[in-house]
Design an enzyme around this catalytic site. Sequence first.
Site, PDB file in Angstrom:
ATOM      1  N   HIS A 158       0.808  -1.234   0.000  1.00 35.64           N
ATOM      2  CA  HIS A 158       0.000   0.000   0.000  1.00 35.64           C
ATOM      3  C   HIS A 158       0.831   1.269   0.000  1.00 35.64           C
ATOM      4  O   HIS A 158       0.276   2.348   0.196  1.00 35.64           O
ATOM      5  CB  HIS A 158      -0.908   0.049   1.233  1.00 35.64           C
ATOM      6  CG  HIS A 158      -1.955  -1.004   1.265  1.00 35.64           C
ATOM      7  ND1 HIS A 158      -3.220  -0.826   0.738  1.00 35.64           N
ATOM      8  CD2 HIS A 158      -1.937  -2.251   1.770  1.00 35.64           C
ATOM      9  CE1 HIS A 158      -3.925  -1.934   0.942  1.00 35.64           C
ATOM     10  NE2 HIS A 158      -3.166  -2.813   1.565  1.00 35.64           N
TER      11      HIS A 158
ATOM     12  N   LYS B  42      -8.260  14.129   4.600  1.00 37.47           N
ATOM     13  CA  LYS B  42      -7.388  12.957   4.562  1.00 37.47           C
ATOM     14  C   LYS B  42      -6.341  13.136   5.642  1.00 37.47           C
ATOM     15  O   LYS B  42      -6.269  14.211   6.256  1.00 37.47           O
ATOM     16  CB  LYS B  42      -6.735  12.809   3.191  1.00 37.47           C
ATOM     17  CG  LYS B  42      -6.117  14.129   2.656  1.00 37.47           C
ATOM     18  CD  LYS B  42      -5.522  13.963   1.279  1.00 37.47           C
ATOM     19  CE  LYS B  42      -6.558  13.954   0.176  1.00 37.47           C
ATOM     20  NZ  LYS B  42      -6.575  12.740  -0.589  1.00 37.47           N
ATOM     21  N   ARG B  43      -5.543  12.076   5.897  1.00 32.84           N
ATOM     22  CA  ARG B  43      -4.473  12.231   6.867  1.00 32.84           C
ATOM     23  C   ARG B  43      -3.579  13.403   6.467  1.00 32.84           C
ATOM     24  O   ARG B  43      -3.400  13.688   5.287  1.00 32.84           O
ATOM     25  CB  ARG B  43      -3.636  10.948   6.933  1.00 32.84           C
ATOM     26  CG  ARG B  43      -4.292   9.832   7.699  1.00 32.84           C
ATOM     27  CD  ARG B  43      -4.531  10.172   9.147  1.00 32.84           C
ATOM     28  NE  ARG B  43      -3.315  10.212   9.913  1.00 32.84           N
ATOM     29  CZ  ARG B  43      -3.039   9.405  10.931  1.00 32.84           C
ATOM     30  NH1 ARG B  43      -3.915   8.487  11.319  1.00 32.84           N
ATOM     31  NH2 ARG B  43      -1.907   9.515  11.599  1.00 32.84           N
TER      32      ARG B  43
ATOM     33  N   LYS C  90       0.807  14.655   0.708  1.00 34.99           N
ATOM     34  CA  LYS C  90      -0.576  14.895   0.279  1.00 34.99           C
ATOM     35  C   LYS C  90      -0.806  16.378  -0.036  1.00 34.99           C
ATOM     36  O   LYS C  90      -1.803  16.760  -0.594  1.00 34.99           O
ATOM     37  CB  LYS C  90      -1.564  14.392   1.331  1.00 34.99           C
ATOM     38  CG  LYS C  90      -1.511  12.870   1.497  1.00 34.99           C
ATOM     39  CD  LYS C  90      -2.470  12.398   2.554  1.00 34.99           C
ATOM     40  CE  LYS C  90      -2.306  10.917   2.902  1.00 34.99           C
ATOM     41  NZ  LYS C  90      -3.035   9.995   2.030  1.00 34.99           N
TER      42      LYS C  90
ATOM     43  N   THR D  10      -8.592   6.480  -1.769  1.00 30.22           N
ATOM     44  CA  THR D  10      -9.957   5.965  -1.907  1.00 30.22           C
ATOM     45  C   THR D  10     -10.946   7.096  -1.622  1.00 30.22           C
ATOM     46  O   THR D  10     -12.088   7.044  -2.067  1.00 30.22           O
ATOM     47  CB  THR D  10     -10.218   4.792  -0.929  1.00 30.22           C
ATOM     48  OG1 THR D  10      -9.659   5.138   0.343  1.00 30.22           O
ATOM     49  CG2 THR D  10      -9.593   3.512  -1.430  1.00 30.22           C
TER      50      THR D  10
ATOM     51  N   LYS E 101     -14.646   8.146  -3.296  1.00 28.53           N
ATOM     52  CA  LYS E 101     -15.880   8.444  -2.543  1.00 28.53           C
ATOM     53  C   LYS E 101     -16.444   9.796  -2.974  1.00 28.53           C
ATOM     54  O   LYS E 101     -17.663   9.932  -3.187  1.00 28.53           O
ATOM     55  CB  LYS E 101     -15.593   8.453  -1.036  1.00 28.53           C
ATOM     56  CG  LYS E 101     -15.252   7.087  -0.488  1.00 28.53           C
ATOM     57  CD  LYS E 101     -14.595   7.158   0.894  1.00 28.53           C
ATOM     58  CE  LYS E 101     -13.897   5.832   1.193  1.00 28.53           C
ATOM     59  NZ  LYS E 101     -12.877   5.926   2.229  1.00 28.53           N
TER      60      LYS E 101
HETATM   61  O1  DL6 Z   1      -4.706   1.021  -0.329  1.00 29.24           O
HETATM   62  C1  DL6 Z   1      -5.342   1.766   0.628  1.00 29.24           C
HETATM   63  C2  DL6 Z   1      -4.582   3.033   0.900  1.00 29.24           C
HETATM   64  C3  DL6 Z   1      -4.308   3.832  -0.356  1.00 29.24           C
HETATM   65  O2  DL6 Z   1      -5.520   4.230  -0.930  1.00 29.24           O
HETATM   66  C4  DL6 Z   1      -3.481   5.058  -0.032  1.00 29.24           C
HETATM   67  O3  DL6 Z   1      -3.128   5.719  -1.193  1.00 29.24           O
HETATM   68  C5  DL6 Z   1      -2.241   4.625   0.706  1.00 29.24           C
HETATM   69  O4  DL6 Z   1      -1.525   5.777   1.121  1.00 29.24           O
HETATM   70  C6  DL6 Z   1      -2.581   3.777   1.906  1.00 29.24           C
HETATM   71  N1  DL6 Z   1      -1.370   3.253   2.428  1.00 29.24           N
HETATM   72  C7  DL6 Z   1      -1.129   3.102   3.716  1.00 29.24           C
HETATM   73  C8  DL6 Z   1       0.209   2.521   3.982  1.00 29.24           C
HETATM   74  N2  DL6 Z   1       0.342   2.195   5.306  1.00 29.24           N
HETATM   75  N3  DL6 Z   1       1.204   1.422   5.563  1.00 29.24           N
HETATM   76  N4  DL6 Z   1       1.993   0.729   5.492  1.00 29.24           N
HETATM   77  O5  DL6 Z   1      -1.893   3.410   4.576  1.00 29.24           O
HETATM   78  O6  DL6 Z   1      -3.359   2.653   1.504  1.00 29.24           O
END
Ligand code: DL6
Length: 819
Positions: free
Chosen positions: A363, A554-555, A560, A662, A666
């Site tokens: 991820h 988002k975080r 980002k 994601t 949404k």
């Molecule tokens: O795959 C789910 C999500 C992605 O949509 C995001 O782009 C990505 O930043 C996130 N990845 C994480 C990695 N954490 N760790 N290791 O959260 O995954």
Amino acid sequence: CKMSKNVREVFRLDELKDDIRRNMVALLGNDPRSKRKFSYYNALAYSVRERLVDLWMRTQSDYYDSMAKRVYYLSMEFLPGRFLMNYLTNMGIVDECREIVAELGFSLEELEEEEWDAGLGNGGLGRLASCYLDSMVSQNIPGYGYGILYDYGIFYQSIVNGNQEERCDNWRRHGCPWEITRLDTLYEVKFYGRSETYYDSDGNVRFRWVDTENVMAMPCDILIPGYGCSHVSNMRLWTAQSSREFNLSDFNRGDYIGAMHGKVMSENITKVLYPNDQFLQGMELRLKQQYFLVSATFQDILRRYLKQHTSLAALPEAVAVQLNDTHPAIAIPELMRLLMDVYGMGWDVAWDICTRTFAYTNHTVLPEALETWPVDLLGRLLPRHMQIIYEINRRFLEGVAATFPGDTERLSRMSVIQEEGGQRVRMANLAIVGSHTVNGVAALHSNILQTGLFRDFHEYYPRKIRNVTNGVTPRRWLMQCNPALSRLITQSIGPEWCCNLEKLRELVPLAEDSAFRDAWARAKLENKRLLSRYVLRKVQMGINPNTLFDMQFKRMHEYKRQLLNVMHVISLFNRIKDNPSADITPRTVLFGGKAAPGYYQAKLIIRLINEVARVVNADADVAGRLRVAFLPNYCISQAEKVVPAADLSEQISTAGMEASGTGNMKFALNGALTIGTLDGANVEIMEEVGAENIFIFGLKAHEVAEKRRSGYNPREFYENDAELRRVMDMIGSGFFSPDERGLFSPVYDSLMHHGDYYMLMADYRPYMEAQAAVDALYLDQDQWVRKSILNAANMGKFSSDRSVMEYARGIWHVEPLGK
Ligand code: DL6
């Protein structure tokens, strides 16, 4: 759709009101005449849950009877949010329940607000896991989620004087009615000790793990109803319990409390979720959590498997295990240990079973998020696993050396053990070697894995690394969170879209119908009004629903680029101040997101957003045209309010850094237009909705890489762009922090003096131009709404139902039950 006709009978809705009253008394010990919302929420929750237990048991017997292959989704994080509305939506009884609750004197919405979010994850990775559980069970794929029941989920964020403050999320303090605790099931999980050799009766050398410290794992199930409820599955979350063993030497010395100490401490394993998103903290407790999840889960998987099989040889035909990132990758040596040390298999047979059982999803490509564990630590906590990892690596490198003779650099890059800077175990390498399939989460990301991060592995295993683009469940992320739009869509094209999101394409011709556009715009306005009321309640600030709602939720992370968004806001502010009578598109810019507690720069950007908001919102020239707010404590239930109300979705990460995203899906599904870079799944969103219906700007991933190689000079942009220069100088000189002029110097310095790693300076002007195109289009409401419809209409691909079917057919090799 499937059950709507006899739903009253199946769920005994005629008895629901009495059951709520009964549960008020019998389970909660409350007087049903009391009007406490929290009690009624609980009584309703228990009454809803009990209606699913029978269906859940039937689903489990179906799985056994058909000897179905089962999927185990192992994840350190799940982010389900609230359960009540999700249960009611998937059961198809929202309206019926609303009436019943009204007869008791409440609105469903007010009871819904009584529920605390289950925040057992940091962000996208955990929410994806929850969407996949919904899609698995809704499509009759026998699957279970396995995770940890943290006592404290992701922290509660408050904003005090513009700064993030963290409070603990004691979400289970008042109980959680959705949990079914299995008090009678306990598994022993071992730690520490040593690995001992001995000879078995045939004279073979064997290993056993001895002198361990043991902790018990107790499961707690939360039911996951499929849409239409033909199947009900569960996620099984583990809690740590102390073992019954006592520290005898302490006890014998009369030190009762000392003897208890270790027992009490062992329960800490599942106390708290690590709140770092994409940043490895490397604490022993975290590795303990990972092994705790894996050990308990495999005991459970094998117990279930052995009910119907006499040998473990057929495990890969009956069990598929998906590793959600490397967090549960210690499962690979654990299964090897179980097969060899407990079930007596030889290495080759065990390894063949192992590699046909596991698949791994990556991820992230961010280096700071890639897990490595010091050999010392792993070897102390899990001595037998460390031996097995060495042996996995020895055999693996033998194979690599045979294919690439003499290429020692390649061997050191691919080794599971990193040598430089003290030996460490590279969990991603271990996960790749021990899995049959590795996938990235969007086409671009998977390509980057194949050609960049995992290039050596791709050359060695050319068919192992592939793509499954992420998706989101349309039940929660349209049907449940956006009733106004869902109603309109269902009235126009029928109800099938929620199980087959491709059906939304039938909305395409309706984008040309002015009456439909009006209805679409009314639904959006209704959602914007609801959000405005929420913002007023949450931050005591009025916002105007007739302005463009520009959202970035988002975080908080530098890649980002919330900062780029702030730079746009400051530029708009300056333009209005320079020309107060300028004709500009009125905007409300909303932010939300948590920063990891130790992430200084991200927290400073939160502060900057709040200080910019203070200046902008107080300025009389700007009033009515620009407003900024940071909504505290972004979480799933907040997302459910924010997403339906967005006009513009900000997806502006540095290209090549966001694996998928994601939130982007949404927002677009709910009719927001995206402004974004060609990063993650934005690329595929553009392909689906058409380049003319999305605002794409900025460097592409290969350009970012090229600039890094050839030498990037952010100052050049500063010098050549007066508007950018002014923005930077305002941040750097303390314009937004008059009482503490140097407060935002680190933000200024990161761009001007420390190389601007995320390339905001390069993307500033293209971003400003894309935002100008947004402004122009918003003034033409007919065209805006048309594009909004076309966005939602073309989001079929991004249903998690599609993602899960790709995993099922291409990776897990399971078929939906009953097909
Ligand atoms: O795959 C789910 C999500 C992605 O949509 C995001 O782009 C990505 O930043 C996130 N990845 C994480 C990695 N954490 N760790 N290791 O959260 O995954």
